[in-house]
Motif scaffolding. Structure first.
Motif, PDB file in Angstrom:
ATOM      1  N   ALA A 431       2.169   9.839  12.143  1.00 41.39           N
ATOM      2  CA  ALA A 431       2.221   8.521  11.497  1.00 41.39           C
ATOM      3  C   ALA A 431       3.512   8.352  10.708  1.00 41.39           C
ATOM      4  O   ALA A 431       4.160   7.302  10.756  1.00 41.39           O
ATOM      5  N   MET A 432       3.910   9.382   9.985  1.00 44.55           N
ATOM      6  CA  MET A 432       5.139   9.288   9.201  1.00 44.55           C
ATOM      7  C   MET A 432       6.372   9.171  10.099  1.00 44.55           C
ATOM      8  O   MET A 432       7.279   8.379   9.829  1.00 44.55           O
ATOM      9  N   GLY A 433       6.388   9.957  11.159  1.00 43.82           N
ATOM     10  CA  GLY A 433       7.543   9.926  12.047  1.00 43.82           C
ATOM     11  C   GLY A 433       7.715   8.579  12.707  1.00 43.82           C
ATOM     12  O   GLY A 433       8.831   8.051  12.798  1.00 43.82           O
ATOM     13  N   HIS A 434       6.631   7.987  13.177  1.00 46.99           N
ATOM     14  CA  HIS A 434       6.746   6.700  13.852  1.00 46.99           C
ATOM     15  C   HIS A 434       7.023   5.578  12.858  1.00 46.99           C
ATOM     16  O   HIS A 434       7.747   4.623  13.179  1.00 46.99           O
ATOM     17  N   ALA A 435       6.469   5.678  11.646  1.00 44.10           N
ATOM     18  CA  ALA A 435       6.708   4.641  10.644  1.00 44.10           C
ATOM     19  C   ALA A 435       8.173   4.561  10.249  1.00 44.10           C
ATOM     20  O   ALA A 435       8.677   3.481   9.922  1.00 44.10           O
ATOM     21  N   ASP A 436       8.860   5.689  10.290  1.00 46.46           N
ATOM     22  CA  ASP A 436      10.271   5.700   9.897  1.00 46.46           C
ATOM     23  C   ASP A 436      11.165   5.036  10.938  1.00 46.46           C
ATOM     24  O   ASP A 436      12.337   4.803  10.670  1.00 46.46           O
ATOM     25  N   GLU A 437      10.629   4.744  12.117  1.00 43.58           N
ATOM     26  CA  GLU A 437      11.444   4.160  13.182  1.00 43.58           C
ATOM     27  C   GLU A 437      10.974   2.767  13.572  1.00 43.58           C
ATOM     28  O   GLU A 437      11.376   2.241  14.606  1.00 43.58           O
ATOM     29  N   LEU A 438      10.124   2.138  12.761  1.00 41.81           N
ATOM     30  CA  LEU A 438       9.639   0.807  13.092  1.00 41.81           C
ATOM     31  C   LEU A 438      10.776  -0.203  13.020  1.00 41.81           C
ATOM     32  O   LEU A 438      11.573  -0.198  12.080  1.00 41.81           O
ATOM     33  N   VAL A 450       3.517   3.960   4.460  1.00 46.16           N
ATOM     34  CA  VAL A 450       2.456   4.784   5.040  1.00 46.16           C
ATOM     35  C   VAL A 450       2.044   5.885   4.070  1.00 46.16           C
ATOM     36  O   VAL A 450       0.848   6.143   3.865  1.00 46.16           O
ATOM     37  N   SER A 451       3.026   6.540   3.472  1.00 44.71           N
ATOM     38  CA  SER A 451       2.715   7.615   2.528  1.00 44.71           C
ATOM     39  C   SER A 451       1.949   7.082   1.316  1.00 44.71           C
ATOM     40  O   SER A 451       0.996   7.711   0.840  1.00 44.71           O
ATOM     41  N   TRP A 452       2.358   5.924   0.824  1.00 45.32           N
ATOM     42  CA  TRP A 452       1.725   5.349  -0.367  1.00 45.32           C
ATOM     43  C   TRP A 452       0.272   4.960  -0.079  1.00 45.32           C
ATOM     44  O   TRP A 452      -0.638   5.308  -0.836  1.00 45.32           O
ATOM     45  N   LEU A 453       0.048   4.241   1.025  1.00 44.26           N
ATOM     46  CA  LEU A 453      -1.308   3.829   1.356  1.00 44.26           C
ATOM     47  C   LEU A 453      -2.165   5.026   1.754  1.00 44.26           C
ATOM     48  O   LEU A 453      -3.384   5.024   1.522  1.00 44.26           O
ATOM     49  N   MET A 454      -1.547   6.037   2.331  1.00 44.48           N
ATOM     50  CA  MET A 454      -2.284   7.254   2.652  1.00 44.48           C
ATOM     51  C   MET A 454      -2.820   7.910   1.382  1.00 44.48           C
ATOM     52  O   MET A 454      -3.954   8.411   1.352  1.00 44.48           O
TER      53      MET A 454
END
Length: 500
Positions: A431-438, A450-454
């Protein structure tokens, strides 16, 4: 002709492998009466030139029925060697070790404090309710400061932000040992949580930067190293307790040791800021993916050439949907982790009657299987793709933990927690890896959100399970784990499939 051990005509000349060139590739000035293949005359091959039938009819000495000595045969072929993956440059290997060191320190710092919480509670004379509020300051501080990670990364660079955050986390946890009251204890934990949140996002951002340069998955290995750090920190704390080392001395040693490790690691991280994340792309390298027909390569966050406002709006909506799916994926992983942290021992001991020693194996099984899953996760992702691995993990969580709760015996539940730990191993890194490339988001923003809501999900999970357990039973409350597995299967559609 296929590469391999070959034999050419009746001359009995052998070659390991070669490439035949077309007629258009022949060098200028060749005799019209010759046929065959041509290749570079640079010493890497030899030329094959056999007489044409017409030329042989004019020259009886070149009759193919005559045994032509091998030395009169001119061969011109280009040898092909099997392509081997080039080893990463030394700079990238050092950067990978440096990021691993940052993950190690992040896992070890808090783990040095957690086993000494009972001692702190007793020394400050805290009631259970006051103690619970005080330790809740750590996740609260992380949530309050979590959204500051993206600006910090853009301003300082991910490596420097991670290192500064590690040093400040070490100092804040050192303050815990000197806290004279519950309020100061909570304040120190709140500061530590805030710094840890920024460190977490920044070290993952730099790990993703190194991963892009490697052009293959390595992020799961960093999270495996974090688990090693947690075990190391807990072991240091256990040894300090056994040797009766004062809390202040113990946490001072821990803070200095891991702060120094992070500062040394900074020297070997990739230099500069990581806006745009172009480390993996050399000017002459090929892109990771090919755009669909009718589209063009555009900068992240921009619409393709010729697209109007409606296209930009569609891209923005799609990005938000992808981000929401990645948040669900990350929260699914944290719900599984928290089930082992908060409820495994209680369910095995109180509800199933296991001894305290056996009840501890629920948590151990989950964490151990998660560690193994992260060790092999990168190879699985490279082989099958993030989407397939995540869906298989969600299926393993749903079936493994669902069957364990249906059977409800001690061995079955321990195995169920192991299956859940293995299934959730790659979810948060994915999730973190893909979020960084949106597309459409500034660098670090998707990862931060993602990290914050996680973390919000991590904070909300225990009360939800507790409320269900009070209303029905803990066995029913733990059904959130297989439900999380089903949610992961659906949300995994936001991840990339296998790259070919």
């Amino acid at each position: 002709m296929c590469p391999g051990h070959q034999q050419v005509g009746r001359w009995g000349t052998h070659y390991e492998s070669w490439r035949l060139t077309s007629r258009d590739d022949r060098p200028a000035g060749r005799d019209e009466g010759s046929t065959g293949v041509a290749g570079p005359a640079d010493g890497r091959g030899v030329a094959l030139s056999t007489p044409s039938p017409r030329a042989r009819s004019r020259d009886p000495s070149r009759d193919p029925r005559a045994r032509v000595p091998a030395e009169r045969t001119v061969v011109h072929m280009t040898a092909l060697r099997p392509a081997r993956a080039a080893a990463p440059p030394a700079r990238l290997r050092r950067a990978r070790w440096a990021v691993a060191a940052l993950f190690l320190t992040n896992g070890a710092l808090l783990a040095n404090v957690l086993p000494r919480y009972p001692e702190i509670k007793q020394s400050l004379g805290l009631a259970n309710s006051t103690y619970g509020l005080a330790i809740a300051a750590f996740p609260t501080g992380a949530i309050l400061a979590g959204l500051a990670a993206a600006p910090a990364i853009r301003h300082l660079g991910s490596a420097r932000a991670a290192t500064i955050g590690t040093v400040l986390t070490a100092l804040a946890l050192l303050m815990v040992s000197a806290a004279p009251s519950a309020a100061m204890f909570a304040l120190a934990l709140g500061l530590a949580g805030a710094c840890d949140a920024i460190t977490d996002v920044a070290q993952n951002a730099h790990g993703l930067r190194v991963q892009r340069a490697y052009r293959r998955s390595i992020l799961n290995s960093f999270h495996a190293v974090w688990s090693i750090g947690a075990v190391l920190g807990g072991s240091m704390a256990a040894a300090a307790i056994a040797l009766r080392v004062p809390l202040g001395i113990h946490l001072t040693v821990s803070a200095v040791l891991f702060a120094v490790i992070s500062l040394v690691a900074l020297r070997f991280c990739l230099p500069g800021k990581d806006e745009g994340a172009q480390d993996a792309q050399a000017p002459d390298s090929a892109p990771d993916s090919i755009p669909e027909a009718g589209t063009e390569h555009a900068a992240p966050g921009t619409a393709p050439s010729g697209a109007g406002p409606s296209a930009a709006a569609r891209i923005s909506t799609r990005t938000l949907l992808l981000l929401a799916a990645l948040v669900v994926l990350a929260i699914g992983g944290t719900v599984v982790e928290d089930s082992g942290n908060s409820w495994a021992a209680l369910f095995l001991g109180r509800d199933l009657g296991a001894s305290a020693a056996v009840a501890a194996y629920g948590y151990i099984a989950l964490v151990g299987a998660q560690f193994v899953g992260r060790l092999v996760g990168d190879r699985l992702v490279d082989r099958f793709g993030q989407r397939t691995v995540a869906r298989a993990g969600g299926l393993l969580i749903a079936i493994g933990m669902g069957a364990a709760l249906a059977i409800a015996t001690v061995p079955a539940v321990i195995l169920g927690f192991a299956a859940a730990g293995l299934g959730c191993a790659t979810l948060v890194p994915a999730a973190m890896g893909h979020a960084d490339e949106l597309p459409g988001l500034r660098h670090g923003t998707g990862l931060t959100v993602v990290s914050w809501l996680m973390r919000l999900g991590f904070l909300a999970s225990p009360p939800v399970v507790g409320l269900i357990a009070d209303a029905a039973s803990l066995r029913v409350g733990l059904l959130v784990v297989p439900v999380a597995g089903l949610a992961v299967i659906v949300a995994a559609g936001a991840l990339q499939g296998r790259r070919v």
